[in-house]
Write a protein that holds these residues in place. Structure first.
Motif, PDB file in Angstrom:
ATOM      1  N   GLU A  27     104.017 -94.101  86.962  1.00  0.00           N
ATOM      2  CA  GLU A  27     104.367 -95.077  85.690  1.00  0.00           C
ATOM      3  C   GLU A  27     104.816 -93.760  84.775  1.00  0.00           C
ATOM      4  N   GLY A  28     103.036 -92.663  85.165  1.00  0.00           N
ATOM      5  CA  GLY A  28     102.621 -91.829  84.654  1.00  0.00           C
ATOM      6  C   GLY A  28     101.542 -91.756  83.537  1.00  0.00           C
ATOM      7  N   HIS A  29     101.101 -90.866  83.077  1.00  0.00           N
ATOM      8  CA  HIS A  29      99.662 -90.744  82.328  1.00  0.00           C
ATOM      9  C   HIS A  29      99.630 -90.892  80.468  1.00  0.00           C
ATOM     10  N   ARG A  72      96.364 -84.570  89.371  1.00  0.00           N
ATOM     11  CA  ARG A  72      97.174 -84.412  87.589  1.00  0.00           C
ATOM     12  C   ARG A  72      98.379 -85.367  87.603  1.00  0.00           C
ATOM     13  N   PRO A  73      98.463 -86.603  86.876  1.00  0.00           N
ATOM     14  CA  PRO A  73      99.875 -87.235  87.130  1.00  0.00           C
ATOM     15  C   PRO A  73     100.927 -86.252  87.052  1.00  0.00           C
ATOM     16  N   GLU A  74     102.500 -86.520  87.725  1.00  0.00           N
ATOM     17  CA  GLU A  74     104.081 -85.848  87.240  1.00  0.00           C
ATOM     18  C   GLU A  74     104.335 -85.734  85.327  1.00  0.00           C
ATOM     19  N   THR A  75     104.374 -87.380  85.564  1.00  0.00           N
ATOM     20  CA  THR A  75     104.978 -87.436  84.498  1.00  0.00           C
ATOM     21  C   THR A  75     103.430 -88.147  83.145  1.00  0.00           C
ATOM     22  N   VAL A  76     103.539 -87.340  81.991  1.00  0.00           N
ATOM     23  CA  VAL A  76     102.936 -87.686  80.478  1.00  0.00           C
ATOM     24  C   VAL A  76     103.049 -88.111  79.348  1.00  0.00           C
TER      25      VAL A  76
END
Lengths: 498, 230, 328
Positions: free
Chosen positions: C237-239, C299-303
Motif C-alpha cells: 500500500e506504500g509507506h 525501499r517502498p515503491e509507493t510513497v
C-alpha cells in the motif's frame, strides 16, 4: 513573630513560584480553554490510578516497614538502602527493568508458561499501578519506617512489660499520623505520571493529565489548554494535601533516649516473608538492569564519565538548595504549600517561568537557577514529609527545654533540633541528590553536544539505537545515584545517638 | 517575692487560677490530685503556658508576658531533661553559653558544678551511658549553673527509687540554698522533709501557700477530699 | 515527569556567554537526538566551522514550542529537525524566512519546491521485525490479518512525531476505514509508548516482535552492529514519507551565516555525514554515493505523503480514529 515569618516567607515563595508561572502561561494562552471529553477522561483516569497506586503502596509498606523496624539482621542497612533504588530510577530505565521481569517475555511468564499457568499481562491499568507501586513503595516504606523509629524504644519496653497490645497502643497512633501524609505525597507524585502510564498503560485508555498537557504544549501550542489542565492538577494536589493534613492529626509520641531495644513481638517468619517479598519485588527488576547493563559498560563512550561528574555536581547543588528551603518550611503550612510544587506539571512550571523572565533577562542566563529551582520544588514535598516527623518530634520533646535554657533561633536549631534531625536530613538529602542525579530536567540545560549529563547521555544513546551502551549508562547512573544516596543517608546515621 | 495577682493560666481548655505570694528564698511544695493543674502552675511560671489574666510579679516587675528565656527561672522537667546527642559537658554548659563547644573557662565551671553534684569524671559521657540517678544529677547541675533566682522542679526525680529520690531532694535543696524553689510532689513526706510551705492545688485553682506543718496537720478545707491529715 | 522536565529545561538550554552576540556565531535550535554527541550534530558542526570560520552552537530541546514561546526575541538563526506534520504552525508564525537555496540537488522520492523549509534527510515509517522469528508482512493488510499473538509496539501520536506519522499513514491507506483498521490492529498492540526510544528498547529486549520505526532502521544494525536480522516490512500500500527539515529564522541577526548554513545542508559534505549519523536517507545525494548498507535497503515503491496543510487538516481525525479504536 519573627519565627513565624521565617516559615511564612518560604511558604509564600513556594506558592508564588508555583502559581505565578501557571498564571503566566494562562495569560499568554489567552485565558482558560474549555476541557474536552477526552480531557475529562484523562482527569478521571489520572485520579483513579493515583488513588490506587498510593493506597496499595502505603498498605504494602506498613508490614514491610514494621518487619524492618523490629528485626535486626546482617545487611539490614544495605538492604534498606538498595530497596530505595526504584524511587530514584529514571522512568524509562525502570520500565524496561519491570518489563524484563513482568513483561510478556519476562522472568515470571517464563516460569508460568511451562507450568501451564495463565500468562501475566503487564500492560493495562494494572500495569500502571504495578509500576507506580514499584516506584513509590520504597518511599512509603522509608516514610513509615521513619515513623517507627521515632517511637522511643523505652515505650516498647514499657508496653511489652505490661503485656499491652503494641499495635493499638504505639503503632496505630503513629500510623494514623504518618500514613495520610505518605499517601498524599505518593498520590500527588502519581498525579504527574506520564511516561509510566503511557508505556505500561497499553494505550490511550491510560491517558493522564500530564500527557494531555504535553500534547497541548508540543503539538497544539495551546497554552490556555495547558494552563487549564495545570490548574486542574493544582486543585487535585491541593485537595490531596488538605485531606492529608486533616487526617494526619494525632499526638507526637515523644522521645526517649533511644537505646536500641530488642522486640519480642510478632512472627519472625512472617516478617521475613514480608521483607523477602518486598526485596524480591523491588530488586528483581534492578537485577535485570544489572544483567543488561554490565555488557554495555564496555561500550560506553569516553564522555560518559565527564557527564557523570556534571550530574554529581548538579545533585549536590540541589541538595544544598532543598535543605536550605526545607528546614524553615517544615511546618504544616509549609508542607501544604510544597505539595503545590509537585502537583503542577513541570512543563507548565518551566514554561511559565520562561515567560516571566523573558522580558527582563535572556532565559538562558538564568537557566541554572531556574532548572535547579524546578528540581527543588519537585523534591520539597517528600523532603518535608520526611523532615516534619522529626522536626515536630524535636520541637515537642526539646522545645521547652531549649527555651528554658534561653536557646533561640539558629542556636536552638543548631544545638537542639538539627542533631535530632540527622537521620531524616541525611535520608532526604540522599533522596534529593539521587533524584536530581537521575532527573533529565537539570540535564538539558547543559545539553550542548559534549556537555550533557548522565541521564541525558543515556537517553541520547537510546535514541541512537545504542541500547546496550544505554543500559551500561543506566547502570552507571543507578550506581552513582545509589552511592550518593548512601553517602548522605549514612552520614545521617553515623554517630547519631538519636 | 513571686506574686500572682488574679493570675489565670490556660492550657488547651483547662484554666488554672492563682492569687497569692510565694516567699522568696524558701522551698515551696505543690501538692494536689493528678490533673488538678500542678504542672500548669509551674509551666505558667516558666512561661510555657500562656497567662490569660492578671499579673505575675517578680521583684516588682510584671513578667506575665515575658518569653521563657527572659524569666528569672530555671526548670527541671519531669523527663526529657537532657539532649541525648550531647555529652554531659555539653548539656550542662548550655546553662552558660548557647554553644556546643564551650570555652575553657566554661568547662571549668561545669566540671566544678559536676563535682558538687557528685559526677566527677563523667563529663564526656552521653546521657544514654548514665544511670537514672546520674541523669538527674546532670539536669540538676545545669539548673543550678543557670543561676536564676527561681528554680522550678516538675517531679524530676519521680522515676528514682525512694532512697535515691530523698538523696536528690536533699542535694537539690542544699545546693539551691538562697533561691526560691518551687517543687511539685505527690508525696506529702517530701514536703515534710524539705519544704517551708505548701501550695495545695485543686482542679482549676491553686491555693495560697500554707506553712508545711500546718498544711500537713490541718490541711485547707478545699484539700480535704483529696488529702487526709497525718 | 522526568521526560517533561527535559522539555522544560530544553527551553532554557543555554548559549554560553561567548556565543552570545558575536557576529560570527551561528545559533542552531535542534532536537536532542540531533545535537547529541552521538547524533549528526558534532560532525556537521566541525565540517561547517571549517568552511565558515565561525562558531556553530546548538541549543537542543523542543525546537518549535521554544521558538513559538520566544517569538521575535528568539536567539535562533536557524532551526533544524522539524517535519511536515508540524511545519504549518511554524510557517504561520511568520518567524521563518525564505531560504533562497537552489533545490535542484534534491534526490527525494517526491517533488519538493518549498521556499521556506529545506529537507536534509528522509525515511519512511515502517514496521521493523526480527527476520529470524517472523516472515514479515508484504502489506498493511497482512499485518492486520496476522495472528493476535504477534506483539506490536507503537508510539503515541499525541507525544511522538513518529506516532503521529503512523496515524497519518493509516489514514492515508485506509481513509474513512481507519478506525476499523485500528480496531483490527489493536489486539496485537502490546503497548503504546511516549517516544521512539521506549518502543525500540522494548523491541530489542524481545518484549515486542514488531516495532514502529523507519525503513532506515535496519541500516544501523547492518552497518554498526553487522546484524542482519532486523528488517523493515515493505507494504504494497506504500509507506508514509518522513522528511526532516531546516529553516532560516526571519529575525536572525546573522543572515549571512544562516544563508551559508542553509546552502551547506544540500552540499555533499553535509549529506555524506547523514546516513551513518542520523541513520536516514540523505536528501540530496545520488544513490551511488550512499554507504553500502543503505543502497541495499529495501525501499517502498509507493510513497504516501500529506502536505503540511493536509496533515494539519487530517491530524485530529486520524488521532481520534486511533484513540477511539484503541480505547475499546
Amino acid at each position: 513573630m519573627a519565627h513565624r515569618l521565617v516559615s511564612i516567607i518560604p511558604a509564600l515563595i513556594v506558592a508564588g513560584l508555583v502559581i505565578g508561572p501557571v498564571a503566566a502561561v494562562l495569560w499568554r494562552g489567552g485565558g482558560f480553554t474549555a476541557l474536552s471529553d477526552a480531557d475529562a477522561d484523562a482527569v478521571a483516569f489520572t485520579v483513579w490510578q493515583a488513588f490506587w497506586s498510593a493506597l496499595i503502596s502505603v498498605v504494602l509498606a506498613v508490614p514491610v516497614a514494621r518487619a524492618l523496624a523490629r528485626r535486626q539482621f546482617p545487611g539490614r542497612g544495605a538492604l534498606i538502602a538498595v530497596m530505595g533504588a526504584p524511587f530514584i530510577l529514571p522512568v524509562i530505565v525502570a520500565v524496561l527493568g519491570l518489563v524484563a521481569v513482568f513483561g510478556g517475555r519476562g522472568v515470571i511468564n517464563a516460569v508460568l508458561g511451562p507450568l501451564g499457568l495463565p500468562r501475566l499481562d503487564i500492560y493495562g491499568a494494572h500495569g500502571v499501578i504495578l509500576a507506580h507501586v514499584f516506584f513509590n513503595l520504597p518511599l512509603a516504606v522509608r516514610l513509615i519506617l521513619q515513623g517507627w523509629l521515632s517511637i522511643p524504644s523505652e515505650r516498647f519496653q514499657v508496653a511489652a512489660s505490661l503485656g499491652a497490645p503494641l499495635f493499638w497502643l504505639l503503632e496505630w497512633p503513629m500510623l494514623k499520623r504518618i500514613v495520610p501524609g505518605a499517601f498524599a505525597v505518593i498520590f500527588v507524585i502519581c498525579l504527574g505520571s506520564f511516561a509510566v502510564a503511557l508505556t505500561l498503560g497499553g494505550g490511550p485508555r491510560a491517558t493522564t493529565v500530564e500527557l494531555a498537557i504535553y500534547q497541548a504544549f508540543k503539538f497544539d501550542f495551546d497554552l490556555g489548554k495547558a494552563a487549564s489542565l495545570a490548574v486542574v492538577q493544582l486543585a487535585l494536589g491541593l485537595c490531596a494535601g488538605l485531606v492529608a493534613l486533616l487526617l494526619a492529626r494525632g499526638d507526637m509520641l515523644g522521645a526517649g533516649l533511644d537505646r536500641v531495644v530488642q522486640r519480642w513481638d510478632g512472627s519472625r517468619v512472617l516478617d521475613a516473608v514480608w521483607i523477602g517479598l518486598a526485596a524480591l519485588f523491588l530488586l528483581a527488576p534492578l537485577g535485570a538492569l544489572v544483567v543488561a547493563g554490565v555488557p554495555g559498560l564496555a561500550l560506553l563512550p569516553e564522555g560518559i564519565w565527564a557527564a557523570t561528574g556534571r550530574s554529581v555536581m548538579i545533585a549536590l547543588g540541589a541538595v544544598v538548595l532543598t535543605m536550605a528551603l526545607a528546614l524553615p518550611l517544615a511546618t504544616k503550612a509549609g508542607e501544604a504549600a510544597s505539595l503545590l510544587g509537585i502537583s503542577v506539571s513541570g512543563l507548565v512550571l518551566g514554561t511559565g517561568i520562561f515567560l516571566i523572565v523573558q522580558p527582563y533577562v535572556r532565559p538562558a542566563s538564568v537557566a541554572l537557577p531556574v532548572t535547579l529551582l524546578v528540581n527543588v520544588l519537585m523534591s520539597l514535598p517528600f523532603v518535608l514529609r520526611i523532615l516534619r516527623t522529626g522536626v515536630d518530634g524535636a520541637k515537642a520533646d526539646y522545645g521547652r527545654l531549649g527555651a528554658s535554657l534561653g536557646l533561640r533561633g539558629w542556636a536552638l536549631w543548631r544545638i537542639a533540633y538539627l542533631p535530632r534531625l540527622r537521620r531524616p536530613m541525611g535520608f532526604s538529602a540522599g533522596l534529593t541528590g539521587a533524584l536530581a542525579m537521575g532527573d533529565l530536567g537539570v540535564i538539558t540545560l547543559f545539553s550542548r553536544p559534549g556537555q550533557g549529563t548522565l541521564p541525558l547521555a543515556m537517553y541520547e544513546l537510546m535514541g541512537r539505537y545504542q541500547m546496550d551502551a544505554a543500559y551500561g549508562a543506566a547502570l552507571v547512573l543507578v550506581g552513582t545515584s545509589l552511592a550518593l544516596f548512601w553517602v548522605f543517608d549514612r552520614g545521617g546515621r553515623v554517630n547519631a545517638d538519636v | 517575692m513571686l506574686t500572682f495577682e488574679g493570675a489565670a493560666f490556660r492550657q488547651g481548655d483547662f484554666t488554672l487560677e492563682a492569687d497569692f505570694e510565694i516567699v522568696a528564698g524558701g522551698v515551696t511544695a505543690v501538692i494536689g490530685p493528678s490533673g488538678a493543674g500542678k504542672s500548669t502552675l509551674l509551666h505558667g511560671i516558666a512561661g510555657f503556658v500562656p497567662q490569660v489574666a492578671g499579673r505575675l510579679m517578680w521583684d516588682g516587675r510584671n513578667i506575665a508576658a515575658a518569653p521563657p528565656q527572659d524569666r528569672p527561672v530555671s526548670m527541671l522537667f519531669q523527663d526529657n531533661n537532657l539532649f541525648p546527642h550531647l555529652t554531659v559537658m555539653q548539656n550542662v554548659a548550655l546553662a552558660l553559653v548557647p554553644k556546643v563547644r564551650p570555652g575553657r573557662e566554661v568547662q571549668d565551671r561545669v566540671e566544678d558544678m559536676l563535682a558538687r553534684v557528685g559526677l566527677q569524671g563523667l563529663s564526656a559521657r552521653k546521657p544514654a551511658g548514665l544511670s537514672g540517678g546520674q541523669q538527674s544529677r546532670v539536669a540538676l547541675a545545669r539548673a543550678l549553673l543557670q543561676d536564676r533566682p527561681v528554680m522550678l522542679m516538675d517531679e524530676p526525680f519521680s522515676a528514682l527509687g525512694p532512697a535515691l529520690k530523698d538523696e536528690m531532694l536533699d542535694l537539690s535543696v542544699s545546693l539551691a540554698k538562697g533561691r526560691t524553689v518551687v517543687m511539685i510532689t505527690h508525696d506529702p513526706a517530701d514536703a515534710g522533709r524539705i519544704a517551708d510551705a505548701v501550695i495545695g492545688v485543686v482542679p482549676g485553682r491553686a491555693l495560697s501557700p500554707v506553712a508545711t506543718q500546718t498544711f500537713l496537720t490541718d490541711p485547707p478545707v478545699e484539700m480535704r477530699d483529696y488529702f487526709s491529715p497525718l | 515527569m522526568k521526560k517533561t522536565l527535559l522539555t522544560v529545561a530544553g527551553l532554557f538550554a543555554a548559549t554560553t556567554a561567548f556565543a552570545d552576540g558575536h557576529a560570527n556565531t551561528l545559533t542552531v535550535y535542534a532536537p536532542d537526538y540531533f545535537g547529541s554527541e552521538w547524533g549528526p550534530g558534532p560532525s556537521i558542526e566541525a565540517a561547517f566551522e571549517e568552511q565558515c570560520g565561525c562558531d556553530l552552537v546548538y541549543q537542543t530541546g523542543d525546537v518549535l514550542p521554544r521558538l513559538l514561546l520566544e517569538g521575535e526575541n528568539t536567539e535562533a538563526d536557524v532551526v533544524i529537525g522539524l517535519n511536515t506534520d508540524v511545519t504549518k504552525r511554524a510557517r504561520e508564525s511568520g518567524l521563518m524566512a525564505p531560504h533562497g537555496v537552489d533545490l535542484s540537488a534534491l534526490t527525494l522520492p517526491i517533488d519538493w519546491d518549498d521556499d521556506t523549509f529545506v529537507p536534509f534527510n528522509y525515511s519512511h515509517t515502517a514496521f521493523i521485525y526480527d527476520n529470524t522469528k517472523l516472515d514479515g508482512f508484504d502489506s498493511f493488510e497482512a499485518l492486520l490479518n496476522a495472528p493476535d499473538d504477534v506483539r506490536v509496539v507503537i508510539q503515541d501520536p499525541r507525544s511522538s512525531i513518529s506516532g503521529l506519522a503512523l496515524v497519518l499513514w493509516v489514514q492515508a491507506v485506509y481513509g474513512d476505514e481507519a478506525e476499523a483498521a485500528w480496531a483490527r490492529l489493536a489486539p496485537k498492540i502490546v503497548t503504546v509508548t511516549q517516544g521512539w526510544s521506549e518502543s525500540y528498547g522494548l523491541f530489542t529486549d524481545g518484549e515486542a516482535d514488531v516495532v514502529l520505526s523507519y525503513t532506515t532502521s535496519p541500516a544501523y544494525h547492518i552497518i554498526a552492529e553487522e546484524d542482519l536480522t532486523k528488517s523493515a516490512a515493505i507494504f504494497d500500500e506504500g509507506h508514509y514519507f518522513f522528511v526532516e527539515l531546516a529553516a532560516k529564522v526571519e529575525g536572525t541577526d546573522n543572515a549571512d551565516l544562516a544563508d551559508q548554513f542553509m546552502a551547506f545542508i544540500l552540499t555533499p559534505e553535509f549529506q555524506n555525514l547523514i546516513p551513518t549519523t542520523n541513520w536516514s536517507f540523505p536528501a540530496a545525494l545520488p544513490e551511488a554515493d550512499w554507504p553500502e548498507g543503505f543502497q541495499t535497503l529495501p525501499r517502498p515503491e509507493t510513497v504516501l505523503f500529506y502536505s503540511e496543510d493536509e496533515a494539519a487538516a487530517l491530524r485530529d481525525t486520524a488521532i481520534d480514529a486511533w484513540r477511539t479504536a484503541l480505547s475499546q
